[in-house]
Design a protein around this motif. Structure first.
Motif, PDB file in Angstrom:
ATOM      1  N   LYS A   1      27.591 -30.383   6.308  1.00  0.00           N
ATOM      2  CA  LYS A   1      27.315 -31.769   5.922  1.00  0.00           C
ATOM      3  C   LYS A   1      26.485 -32.419   7.025  1.00  0.00           C
ATOM      4  CE  LYS A   1      31.395 -34.124   7.812  1.00  0.00           C
ATOM      5  NZ  LYS A   1      32.519 -35.022   7.495  1.00  0.00           N
ATOM      6  N   ASP A   2      25.722 -33.429   6.603  1.00  0.00           N
ATOM      7  CA  ASP A   2      24.854 -34.111   7.566  1.00  0.00           C
ATOM      8  C   ASP A   2      25.684 -34.784   8.646  1.00  0.00           C
ATOM      9  OD1 ASP A   2      22.895 -33.281   5.889  1.00  0.00           O
ATOM     10  OD2 ASP A   2      22.388 -35.266   5.112  1.00  0.00           O
TER      11      ASP A   2
ATOM     12  N   PRO B   1      25.492 -37.799  11.655  1.00  0.00           N
ATOM     13  CA  PRO B   1      24.716 -38.928  12.178  1.00  0.00           C
ATOM     14  C   PRO B   1      24.047 -38.571  13.505  1.00  0.00           C
ATOM     15  CG  PRO B   1      26.883 -39.657  11.448  1.00  0.00           C
ATOM     16  CD  PRO B   1      26.900 -38.165  11.409  1.00  0.00           C
ATOM     17  N   GLY B   2      22.753 -38.848  13.589  1.00  0.00           N
ATOM     18  CA  GLY B   2      22.029 -38.563  14.830  1.00  0.00           C
ATOM     19  C   GLY B   2      21.422 -37.176  14.875  1.00  0.00           C
ATOM     20  N   GLY B   3      21.627 -36.356  13.808  1.00  0.00           N
ATOM     21  CA  GLY B   3      21.025 -35.027  13.771  1.00  0.00           C
ATOM     22  C   GLY B   3      22.033 -33.913  13.913  1.00  0.00           C
ATOM     23  N   GLY B   4      21.647 -32.756  13.437  1.00  0.00           N
ATOM     24  CA  GLY B   4      22.561 -31.623  13.441  1.00  0.00           C
ATOM     25  C   GLY B   4      23.419 -31.605  12.190  1.00  0.00           C
TER      26      GLY B   4
ATOM     27  N   LYS C   1      19.893 -26.092  15.544  1.00  0.00           N
ATOM     28  CA  LYS C   1      18.540 -25.591  15.278  1.00  0.00           C
ATOM     29  C   LYS C   1      18.598 -24.232  14.579  1.00  0.00           C
ATOM     30  CE  LYS C   1      16.391 -27.624  19.441  1.00  0.00           C
ATOM     31  NZ  LYS C   1      15.615 -27.312  20.679  1.00  0.00           N
ATOM     32  N   MET C   2      17.553 -23.955  13.793  1.00  0.00           N
ATOM     33  CA  MET C   2      17.345 -22.615  13.257  1.00  0.00           C
ATOM     34  C   MET C   2      15.931 -22.177  13.606  1.00  0.00           C
ATOM     35  SD  MET C   2      17.912 -20.945   9.481  1.00  0.00           S
ATOM     36  CE  MET C   2      16.294 -21.193   8.744  1.00  0.00           C
ATOM     37  N   ASP C   3      15.816 -21.075  14.324  1.00  0.00           N
ATOM     38  CA  ASP C   3      14.523 -20.564  14.782  1.00  0.00           C
ATOM     39  C   ASP C   3      13.712 -21.642  15.501  1.00  0.00           C
ATOM     40  OD1 ASP C   3      15.080 -18.070  13.772  1.00  0.00           O
ATOM     41  OD2 ASP C   3      14.046 -18.409  11.870  1.00  0.00           O
TER      42      ASP C   3
ATOM     43  N   LYS D   1      18.102 -31.746  10.685  1.00  0.00           N
ATOM     44  CA  LYS D   1      18.475 -33.145  10.498  1.00  0.00           C
ATOM     45  C   LYS D   1      19.214 -33.400   9.199  1.00  0.00           C
ATOM     46  CE  LYS D   1      14.561 -34.706  13.294  1.00  0.00           C
ATOM     47  NZ  LYS D   1      13.327 -35.524  13.342  1.00  0.00           N
ATOM     48  N   SER D   2      19.175 -32.400   8.279  1.00  0.00           N
ATOM     49  CA  SER D   2      19.870 -32.597   7.007  1.00  0.00           C
ATOM     50  C   SER D   2      20.203 -31.240   6.381  1.00  0.00           C
ATOM     51  CB  SER D   2      19.016 -33.404   6.023  1.00  0.00           C
ATOM     52  OG  SER D   2      17.888 -32.650   5.605  1.00  0.00           O
ATOM     53  N   LYS D   3      21.170 -31.273   5.493  1.00  0.00           N
ATOM     54  CA  LYS D   3      21.569 -30.077   4.751  1.00  0.00           C
ATOM     55  C   LYS D   3      20.407 -29.553   3.911  1.00  0.00           C
ATOM     56  CE  LYS D   3      25.119 -28.704   1.397  1.00  0.00           C
ATOM     57  NZ  LYS D   3      26.333 -29.177   0.669  1.00  0.00           N
ATOM     58  N   GLU D   4      19.653 -30.496   3.336  1.00  0.00           N
ATOM     59  CA  GLU D   4      18.514 -30.105   2.497  1.00  0.00           C
ATOM     60  C   GLU D   4      17.442 -29.390   3.313  1.00  0.00           C
ATOM     61  OE1 GLU D   4      19.996 -33.048   2.456  1.00  0.00           O
ATOM     62  OE2 GLU D   4      20.960 -32.876   0.479  1.00  0.00           O
ATOM     63  N   GLN D   5      17.252 -29.824   4.547  1.00  0.00           N
ATOM     64  CA  GLN D   5      16.261 -29.178   5.404  1.00  0.00           C
ATOM     65  C   GLN D   5      16.647 -27.725   5.672  1.00  0.00           C
ATOM     66  OE1 GLN D   5      16.168 -30.562   9.430  1.00  0.00           O
ATOM     67  NE2 GLN D   5      14.115 -29.751   9.852  1.00  0.00           N
TER      68      GLN D   5
END
Length: 330
Positions: free
Chosen positions: A254-255, A257-260, A285-287, A292-296
């Motif tokens: 889940k998203d 707040p503030g990223g990750g 991070k990935m690679d 910043k979001s689950k969708e990303q």
């Protein structure tokens, strides 16, 4: 005295005929005969195999994929392995190789040629390994005597590697055929000439055991750069190219707040669980791309195929960690 000297010279001459080591790798005369016509001819074939077989056996390995086995052969002291594409079945796959003495080592597949069944792999554990020489000059001819090695039916330390002797009965651009008897588990194993040089890799095991096709070494040499660079070359029946979007990680997030992303759930037996990820970790991070979001994360995974390697950076109990894993298949 003269008779004794003549007998000694006669024995020395016979020994020269029987020893391929003394012939310095020259073409054995028996290859140019339609068929052996004496006990001496048979002794020559036997001696060639006897002299070259120990090194060939030491370099031949069983490839244990977990859900099946094949064979391969080491061709460099650093642990490069040649096998068949339908054995390794992909690029970047990890598996176990087993030497005849039972030693097990980790390995990974490199490149393959899907149209001709060539494949390369390498042992990923540091060391120096027994290996054999390739027939780089493509010297094999129709009718040559050859012998096949392989872990027929899978690894069996008590039995050891199975040896079959035969002849080359057909030769084409990308395949050769022998009448050596092969069965399941031999695929990917080596075919040698009488001087102990690798001339081909077992590809298609026929429905009749003495009708088998092999990939000649020249096909490997032609694609050597791509194989060593772990490229999936061409299209064909021996390997299927992984599809982007089918890479599977196995996380519920889940998203944050503030990223990750907060990791809420890790799938059982998923690549994420096998890599050591846990509920409560924070995925950053990935690679190298900040999440910043689950969708990303989902969008990034759409560009990944099964067996692709990904690097994940996360926080666990406030401490940074980096994990590298291979994706599964969705």
């Amino acid at each position: 005295m003269a008779l004794r000297r003549a007998a000694l010279l006669s024995g020395s001459f016979a020994a020269l005929l029987l020893s391929p080591a003394m012939a310095q790798g020259k073409r054995p005369f028996i290859n140019d005969k339609k068929a052996p016509d004496s006990r001496h001819d048979l002794d020559v074939i036997q001696q060639h195999v006897k002299d070259t077989l120990p090194a060939a056996r030491r370099a031949t390995v069983c490839i244990d994929l977990g859900d099946g086995t094949g064979s391969g052969v080491v061709v460099s002291p650093e642990g490069l392995i040649l096998s068949a594409a339908h054995v390794t079945s992909g690029v970047g796959k990890e598996f176990t190789v087993i030497f005849e003495d039972g030693r097990k080592l980790k390995a990974e597949s490199l490149g393959l040629v899907a149209s001709t069944d060539c494949a390369m792999a390498r042992i990923i554990e540091p060391g120096t390994y027994p290996f054999i020489e390739l027939d780089r000059d493509d010297t094999a001819k129709l009718g040559d005597w050859v012998y096949a090695l392989g872990h027929s039916g899978g690894f069996d330390k008590e039995r050891g590697i199975v040896v079959r002797i035969g002849r080359l009965v057909q030769m084409k651009d990308s395949t050769v055929q022998s009448d050596c008897s092969l069965i399941g588990g031999d695929s990917g194993g080596p075919l040698f000439d009488l001087n102990g040089h690798l001339i081909a890799i077992h590809s298609r095991v026929g429905s009749r055991t003495p009708e088998n096709m092999h990939v000649p070494v020249r096909e490997f040499l032609k694609n050597w750069d791509g194989l060593t660079k772990a490229e999936f070359i061409g299209e064909g029946p021996f390997a299927k190219k992984p599809e982007k979007g089918k890479g599977f990680l196995g996380l519920g997030t889940k998203d944050r707040p503030g990223g990750g992303l907060d990791i809420e759930k890790v799938g059982r037996e998923s690549p994420a669980e096998k890599a050591g990820m846990k509920a409560g970790d924070i995925l950053l991070k990935m690679d190298g791309t900040e999440l910043k979001s689950k969708e990303q994360l989902q969008d990034l995974l759409k560009e990944k195929a099964p067996d692709d390697r990904v690097a994940l950076e996360l926080l666990r109990n406030g401490k940074p960690e980096t994990l590298t894993l291979r994706l599964g298949e969705r």
